[in-house]
Design a protein around this motif. Structure first.
Motif, PDB file in Angstrom:
ATOM      1  N   ASP A  80       0.797  -1.224   0.000  1.00  0.00           N
ATOM      2  CA  ASP A  80       0.000   0.000   0.000  1.00  0.00           C
ATOM      3  C   ASP A  80       0.833   1.280   0.000  1.00  0.00           C
ATOM      4  O   ASP A  80       0.289   2.378   0.051  1.00  0.00           O
ATOM      5  N   ALA A  99      -3.576  10.917   1.615  1.00  0.00           N
ATOM      6  CA  ALA A  99      -3.222   9.501   1.526  1.00  0.00           C
ATOM      7  C   ALA A  99      -2.333   9.109   2.704  1.00  0.00           C
ATOM      8  O   ALA A  99      -2.495   8.041   3.298  1.00  0.00           O
ATOM      9  N   LYS A 105      -2.321  10.530   5.586  1.00  0.00           N
ATOM     10  CA  LYS A 105      -3.217  10.491   6.760  1.00  0.00           C
ATOM     11  C   LYS A 105      -3.946   9.152   6.824  1.00  0.00           C
ATOM     12  O   LYS A 105      -3.985   8.501   7.866  1.00  0.00           O
ATOM     13  N   ASN A 106      -4.502   8.740   5.689  1.00  0.00           N
ATOM     14  CA  ASN A 106      -5.240   7.476   5.662  1.00  0.00           C
ATOM     15  C   ASN A 106      -4.346   6.291   6.006  1.00  0.00           C
ATOM     16  O   ASN A 106      -4.758   5.330   6.649  1.00  0.00           O
ATOM     17  N   LEU A 107      -3.102   6.400   5.540  1.00  0.00           N
ATOM     18  CA  LEU A 107      -2.142   5.343   5.781  1.00  0.00           C
ATOM     19  C   LEU A 107      -1.842   5.186   7.267  1.00  0.00           C
ATOM     20  O   LEU A 107      -1.823   4.091   7.803  1.00  0.00           O
ATOM     21  N   ASP A 163      -3.758   6.163   9.639  1.00  0.00           N
ATOM     22  CA  ASP A 163      -4.986   5.656  10.254  1.00  0.00           C
ATOM     23  C   ASP A 163      -5.106   4.144  10.123  1.00  0.00           C
ATOM     24  O   ASP A 163      -5.729   3.486  10.943  1.00  0.00           O
ATOM     25  N   SER A 164      -4.532   3.598   9.051  1.00  0.00           N
ATOM     26  CA  SER A 164      -4.743   2.176   8.793  1.00  0.00           C
ATOM     27  C   SER A 164      -3.763   1.297   9.557  1.00  0.00           C
ATOM     28  O   SER A 164      -3.845   0.079   9.511  1.00  0.00           O
ATOM     29  N   VAL A 165      -2.801   1.923  10.261  1.00  0.00           N
ATOM     30  CA  VAL A 165      -1.867   1.122  11.049  1.00  0.00           C
ATOM     31  C   VAL A 165      -2.568   0.645  12.320  1.00  0.00           C
ATOM     32  O   VAL A 165      -3.140   1.444  13.061  1.00  0.00           O
TER      33      VAL A 165
END
Lengths: 301, 166, 331
Positions: free
Chosen positions: B52, B129, B131-133, B135-137
């Protein structure tokens, strides 16, 4: 290629509406859509008035279609829609799935306006199965999407008795809301709008703080500020399989606009300009070329 | 707010941060680079394994810790890398406190942004992106050492940054 | 009433679970859903994990496939349906009637919910989707007034879900192309509204400006709260007035009408925000869980706690909430 006059999207006085259609009686315009599609509070004309105008246009040999409201949320709106669908005389253009349902229940053929979301041939096939005989491409789709949809439709064997129409001229209908932006501009609640739209026969211009013209406020509808114009694309459209070009009424000079389209499409020999002063400026055509709608795109020839 | 919280927070702002800024300047770039890269690549291991991070290829992100007067340039080339100063695509700027608040998921990043405690300039999509990354951790799946670090910070958080929960 | 919560990532999914969601909706990592942002959403591994977590705690998992496929993308949407069915999603949230036709033909047992992007605002339209696709539920657009929702509850042939909290779309969803008019990409076609790749923030000493494909959407003075440059929430000029000509940056919050919604027969409440962080999901879902539980306990004596409002205001766009269409003056 046929030309159709779309429904009047603005709120005009009763007299202006009658005069408007009078001016087209003797024209060569083959198809006329009419009726209130934006706001159910606009009542300068009642259904019987529309039917009178429709009769008089039909008497001139024109195909008349009754356009219905784009957003049906109140019970009263559903009732009015039922009356339009059951008019027993003219074809109806559905602009909400409610109309599709009612017309299907009545076993009537119908037309899907650009507000019915048909983005692929599978949706097209379903509507066709339900009785749709013509559809209008959603305004945000362009030539490539249309080509794909029609190719798929052909493979599915539904293209034979189905007509395709494209919104080709006028300020684009971009969105509908429960909220009225004209009454908001007038600082009035929607309940007490005093039918403010009647003061804006071509809508109310919305600009950015840098004076860029962006949108046109038309009651609960938001339109583009620029005038969509695909006249120069008519040959390409015909080649793709478009049957009808829709011209959306403007308050002045609409007769001249229709004539211009008619002359170009029917290839009269005289030198014809694609633009003249009767057409609204600025113009845009981005959607057709899969670009932002507001853009004025020069196709590479 | 208790007296203890207030005094700890004051100490943090008056002494802690300037000292941190000073120490920060004393550490040689190569060592800093090594430490940060180690932490980042561990923290984002799962995201990296999922492929990702490919969208970061050729892009440079700058984290600008404005109160420490420090900018960290980060890029991607099969692993996350700290780069020397240079051209960049997007800059995310804010005080150290705000970044800690984000790392601990104490506040929603959009909220901080709308309140203008965080600024994003340049390629907004890239910023979003990232930020989303983050968040996805999944914090629960982080390696032990990092989780421990976060948990200590979390314990101290309410004392050092009572304003974080604004 | 079922509390339906958003998750754009596994951590957000876990946050929703822990905070008391009854159902969680997710999307795949592509343009088949209406929150198609880089770094957001679920790959197969993450979706599997989410499903396992959901099953462990008796929570439902919905998959949103709610954008409109065009011919070139058709196979991708079809694949998304196949993956969601294979995963075992409790319902697919779909907008496009072509795609629903596909689901009905290939997976007749699969539950379908009509997405808010399907734009259904009246009983006749709902009847169409019920008869044609046997949809089990419809999500209502955020444009209906309380009375209209009530009337619809009486007539609707399917269960109804309304938005309880989140960003407020003022245009009828599924029929707004303002975004593609300015940027070329819209929720219907690309699963994005006012997409970030066209957003630029300009910071100067005194102000922050937001632009969308170069169009100035708003300018904020020092200390003034900013908001995402969604077209309908910009500050524009009409005649000589500069104001939020379409809508102010505000979030919808319907906490105070929970009893009314329940009385009408609303079956589910949706929280908006798959694009938001796990922190947002955690905070919002927790408040709503508490509120719904309080209503269950107190019935008509239910009252809104000031703490809830404070929590919600903090994460709201514009740091303020409104009842939106449910309050009469709004329209």
């Amino acid at each position: 290629m046929k030309i159709a006059l779309g429904p009047i999207l603005y709120y005009w006085t009763r007299q202006k509406v009658f005069d408007f259609y009078d001016s087209f009686k003797k024209s060569e315009l083959p198809i006329v859509y009419m009726g209130e599609t934006v706001c159910s509070k606009r009542k300068e004309l009642h259904l019987h008035d529309w039917l009178d105008i429709a009769e008089s246009m039909a008497a001139q040999g024109k195909e008349v279609v009754l356009s219905s409201l784009a957003l049906i949320s109140a019970r009263s709106e559903l009732q009015s829609l039922k009356k339009i669908c059951a008019n027993n005389r003219f074809l109806v253009e559905a602009n909400d799935m409610a109309a599709v349902q009612l017309l299907t229940e009545l076993n009537l053929p119908f037309i899907c306006g650009s507000g019915i979301n048909i983005y692929n041939a599978h949706s097209l096939a379903l509507m066709h199965k339900k009785g749709m005989k013509r559809w209008v491409l959603p305004v945000e789709l362009g030539a490539e999407a249309l080509r794909g949809i029609l190719q798929d439709a052909e493979k599915m064997g539904i293209s034979d008795n189905l007509e395709t129409e494209v919104f080709c001229y006028g300020k684009l209908p971009l969105a509908h809301s429960a909220r009225c932006f004209t009454s908001r501009a007038k600082n009035r609640p929607k309940d007490k709008c005093e039918l403010a739209c009647i003061d804006y026969p071509e809508g109310l211009l919305l600009r950015s703080q840098e004076e860029q013209q962006l949108f046109t406020i038309n009651g609960i509808q938001t339109q583009s500020a620029a005038c969509y114009n695909l006249l120069s694309e008519w040959r390409h459209m015909a080649a793709l399989g478009v049957d009808v070009m829709r011209l959306s009424p403007q308050a002045e000079n609409m007769r001249a606009v229709v004539e211009r389209f008619h002359k170009v499409i029917n290839g009269s020999n005289e030198e014809i300009l694609l633009l003249d002063e009767s057409m609204l400026e600025p113009s845009c055509n981005g959607y057709w070329f899969a670009k932002p709608g507001m853009m004025a795109h020069e196709p590479a020839c | 707010m208790t007296l203890l919280t207030r005094s700890l927070s004051k100490t943090h702002n008056l002494i802690g941060k300037p000292v941190l800024a000073r120490i920060h300047k004393l550490i040689p770039f190569r060592l800093k680079k090594k430490i940060i890269e180690e932490v980042l690549n561990r923290a984002f291991k799962q995201v990296i394994d999922d492929g990702d991070l490919e969208f970061l290829k050729g892009k440079v992100i700058v984290l600008n810790l404005s109160d420490l007067n420090e900018s960290i340039f980060i890029g991607w080339n099969s692993s996350l890398q700290v780069l020397p100063r240079g051209e960049y695509d997007v800059e995310i700027r804010g005080d150290l406190d705000e970044f800690v608040t984000l790392a601990l998921r104490k506040e929603d990043p959009d909220t901080l942004f709308f309140q203008r405690r965080i600024c994003i300039q340049g390629d907004t999509e890239l910023g979003l992106a990232v930020k989303n990354l983050i968040d996805s951790v999944d914090l629960e799946e982080l390696p032990g050492a990092i989780r421990k670090g976060l948990s200590i910070t979390e314990t101290l958080y309410p004392y050092l940054m009572p304003s974080g929960a604004r | 009433m079922e509390l339906v919560c958003p998750a754009g990532s596994l951590p957000a999914f876990k946050a929703a679970l822990n905070a008391g969601a009854n159902a969680i909706y997710v999307g795949f990592k592509d343009d088949t859903n209406a929150r198609h942002f880089t770094g957001l959403n679920f790959n197969d591994r993450q979706a599997q994990k989410a499903l396992a977590l959901a099953r462990d705690s008796g929570v439902k998992l919905y998959v949103a496939i709610n954008t409109y496929p065009q011919p070139t993308g058709w196979s991708r949407w079809q694949a998304a349906v196949d993956r969601a069915v294979e995963l075992g999603a409790d319902a697919l949230i779909i907008a496009d009637m072509g795609l629903m036709t596909y689901v009905k033909e290939k997976y007749p047992q699969q539950n379908i919910h009509l997405s808010v992007q399907g734009s259904s605002t009246n009983a006749a339209s709902l009847k169409f989707y019920k008869e044609e696709f046997d949809i089990k539920r419809a999500v209502l657009p955020r444009v209906l007034a309380t009375k209209q929702v009530e009337q619809l509850c009486e007539k609707s042939p399917v269960d109804l879900e309304v938005f309880g909290f989140g960003s407020l779309c003022i245009m009828v969803e599924g029929r707004c192309v303002l975004s593609s008019y300015i940027t070329g990409e819209s929720p219907n076609t690309c699963g994005v509204c006012s997409p970030a790749k066209h957003v630029r923030w300009e910071e100067s000493a005194n102000s922050r400006r937001s632009r969308l494909n170069n169009v100035l959407i708003d300018e904020y003075q020092h200390k003034e709260n900013a908001s995402y440059p969604t077209l309908c929430k910009g500050r524009f000029k009409v005649d000589e007035n500069t104001y939020h000509a379409l809508e102010q940056p505000t979030s919808l919050s319907t906490l105070e009408i929970i009893p009314q919604l329940a009385r009408m027969g609303i079956k589910a409440i949706k929280i908006e925000g798959r694009q938001r962080s796990p922190a947002y999901v955690e905070q919002v879902v927790r408040v709503w869980r508490e509120a719904l539980d309080a209503f269950k306990q107190n019935g008509e004596r239910f009252s809104v706690s000031p703490q809830w409002l404070e929590q919600l205001d903090k994460v709201s766009e514009g740091q303020q909430t409104s009842l939106g269409p449910y309050s009469r003056p709004w329209q």
